[in-house]
Design a protein around this motif. Structure first.
Motif, PDB file in Angstrom:
ATOM      1  N   ARG A  14     -25.785  13.936  10.081  1.00  0.00           N
ATOM      2  CA  ARG A  14     -24.756  13.002   9.600  1.00  0.00           C
ATOM      3  C   ARG A  14     -23.460  13.183  10.396  1.00  0.00           C
ATOM      4  NH1 ARG A  14     -24.322  14.349   4.345  1.00  0.00           N
ATOM      5  NH2 ARG A  14     -22.520  15.668   4.660  1.00  0.00           N
ATOM      6  N   GLU A  15     -23.067  14.425  10.614  1.00  0.00           N
ATOM      7  CA  GLU A  15     -21.830  14.714  11.351  1.00  0.00           C
ATOM      8  C   GLU A  15     -21.904  14.138  12.774  1.00  0.00           C
ATOM      9  OE1 GLU A  15     -18.972  18.521  12.496  1.00  0.00           O
ATOM     10  OE2 GLU A  15     -21.053  18.899  11.893  1.00  0.00           O
ATOM     11  N   ILE A  16     -23.023  14.393  13.452  1.00  0.00           N
ATOM     12  CA  ILE A  16     -23.220  13.900  14.825  1.00  0.00           C
ATOM     13  C   ILE A  16     -23.229  12.371  14.840  1.00  0.00           C
ATOM     14  CG2 ILE A  16     -24.905  13.764  16.724  1.00  0.00           C
ATOM     15  CD1 ILE A  16     -25.681  16.710  15.956  1.00  0.00           C
ATOM     16  N   PHE A  17     -23.951  11.803  13.888  1.00  0.00           N
ATOM     17  CA  PHE A  17     -24.066  10.338  13.806  1.00  0.00           C
ATOM     18  C   PHE A  17     -22.701   9.685  13.595  1.00  0.00           C
ATOM     19  CE2 PHE A  17     -24.777   6.345  11.527  1.00  0.00           C
ATOM     20  CZ  PHE A  17     -25.621   5.705  12.416  1.00  0.00           C
ATOM     21  N   LEU A  18     -21.902  10.243  12.673  1.00  0.00           N
ATOM     22  CA  LEU A  18     -20.578   9.671  12.385  1.00  0.00           C
ATOM     23  C   LEU A  18     -19.651   9.776  13.600  1.00  0.00           C
ATOM     24  CD1 LEU A  18     -20.044  10.883   8.695  1.00  0.00           C
ATOM     25  CD2 LEU A  18     -20.437   8.538   9.467  1.00  0.00           C
ATOM     26  N   LEU A  19     -19.719  10.898  14.300  1.00  0.00           N
ATOM     27  CA  LEU A  19     -18.901  11.051  15.513  1.00  0.00           C
ATOM     28  C   LEU A  19     -19.312  10.025  16.574  1.00  0.00           C
ATOM     29  CD1 LEU A  19     -18.762  14.959  15.817  1.00  0.00           C
ATOM     30  CD2 LEU A  19     -16.823  13.445  15.342  1.00  0.00           C
ATOM     31  N   SER A  20     -20.623   9.799  16.674  1.00  0.00           N
ATOM     32  CA  SER A  20     -21.147   8.868  17.669  1.00  0.00           C
ATOM     33  C   SER A  20     -20.850   7.416  17.321  1.00  0.00           C
ATOM     34  CB  SER A  20     -22.655   9.064  17.808  1.00  0.00           C
ATOM     35  OG  SER A  20     -23.224   7.999  18.535  1.00  0.00           O
ATOM     36  N   ARG A  21     -21.215   7.014  16.101  1.00  0.00           N
ATOM     37  CA  ARG A  21     -21.151   5.607  15.741  1.00  0.00           C
ATOM     38  C   ARG A  21     -19.815   5.152  15.143  1.00  0.00           C
ATOM     39  NH1 ARG A  21     -24.610   5.216  18.943  1.00  0.00           N
ATOM     40  NH2 ARG A  21     -26.584   4.144  18.707  1.00  0.00           N
ATOM     41  N   MET A  22     -19.169   6.018  14.378  1.00  0.00           N
ATOM     42  CA  MET A  22     -17.931   5.600  13.717  1.00  0.00           C
ATOM     43  C   MET A  22     -16.688   5.922  14.548  1.00  0.00           C
ATOM     44  SD  MET A  22     -19.152   4.095  11.253  1.00  0.00           S
ATOM     45  CE  MET A  22     -20.496   3.987  10.120  1.00  0.00           C
ATOM     46  N   GLN A  23     -16.762   7.019  15.321  1.00  0.00           N
ATOM     47  CA  GLN A  23     -15.594   7.383  16.136  1.00  0.00           C
ATOM     48  C   GLN A  23     -15.820   7.057  17.616  1.00  0.00           C
ATOM     49  OE1 GLN A  23     -14.035  11.314  15.329  1.00  0.00           O
ATOM     50  NE2 GLN A  23     -14.576  11.148  13.172  1.00  0.00           N
ATOM     51  N   ASN A  24     -16.976   6.472  17.904  1.00  0.00           N
ATOM     52  CA  ASN A  24     -17.324   6.027  19.266  1.00  0.00           C
ATOM     53  C   ASN A  24     -17.189   7.123  20.330  1.00  0.00           C
ATOM     54  OD1 ASN A  24     -18.010   3.354  18.592  1.00  0.00           O
ATOM     55  ND2 ASN A  24     -15.842   2.830  18.459  1.00  0.00           N
TER      56      ASN A  24
END
Length: 194
Positions: free
Chosen positions: A138-148
């Motif tokens: 989840r942490e990796i995904f949010l950094l990738s998709r939400m914070q670009n």
């Protein structure tokens, strides 16, 4: 002294540039009928055609100093009337576009609240599924998709390899796709990437 009727177009043009009102009157009588017929055929509206021709002659008098005395007066007038007709058409196009979009807005207005409710529900569903991912993923995904952030940036920030980041993002997307269904998943991706 010869009658203005016997003057050529170029003689009348020259006299017009010299502020000769009688030359202007002769040009008006010589070309009004032809220009009106031309405008009327194009516009399919006699009143509008009258207005356009009238405005053309008003403009001709106001800009008389710019008329080329040795130029082709009839070509000048036909070009001018053509431009005015095209202006009317483009103005009507803009007006029609505006009326159409206003109508679409009115038509869509009642659907808008429905759409907002659906969008809110979809957002909640997506957030719920992201929250249920394993913590690191989840942490990796949010950094990738939400914070670009790029895979490299994430790898440096979390002190892990780029390959791990890539794998985790890929898995997260796979899980979300299976849980959310294709339509919601695609909508989510479009929203994130827009």
């Amino acid at each position: 002294m010869p009658s203005y009727r016997s003057y050529s177009d170029s003689e009348l043009s020259y006299l017009l540039t010299q502020d000769d009102e009688l030359a202007f009157t002769e040009i008006y009588h010589r070309f009004y009928g032809l220009l009106f017929i031309h405008a009327s055929k194009r516009l399919n509206n006699d009143e509008e055609a009258k207005d356009v021709v009238q405005q053309l002659f008003e403009s001709l008098w106001l800009k008389r100093a710019q008329v080329k005395p040795d130029g082709n007066l009839s070509a000048y007038l036909y070009t001018a009337i053509r431009h005015r007709i095209l202006d009317i058409f483009s103005h009507q196009k803009v007006e029609n576009k505006y009326v159409d979009s206003l109508q679409r807005f009115i038509d869509q207005d009642h659907e808008l609240s429905d759409y907002k409710i659906r969008e809110k529900q979809m957002k909640e569903l997506i957030e719920k599924e992201i929250d249920s991912l394993p913590p690191k993923m989840r942490e990796i995904f949010l950094l990738s998709r939400m914070q670009n952030k790029s895979h490299k940036e994430i790898a440096e920030e979390l002190n892990i390899s780029e390959l791990t980041v890539k794998t985790q993002v890929k898995r997260a997307l796979k899980i979300l796709r299976s849980k959310l269904g294709l339509m919601v998943y695609v909508a989510f991706l479009l929203k994130v990437n827009s």
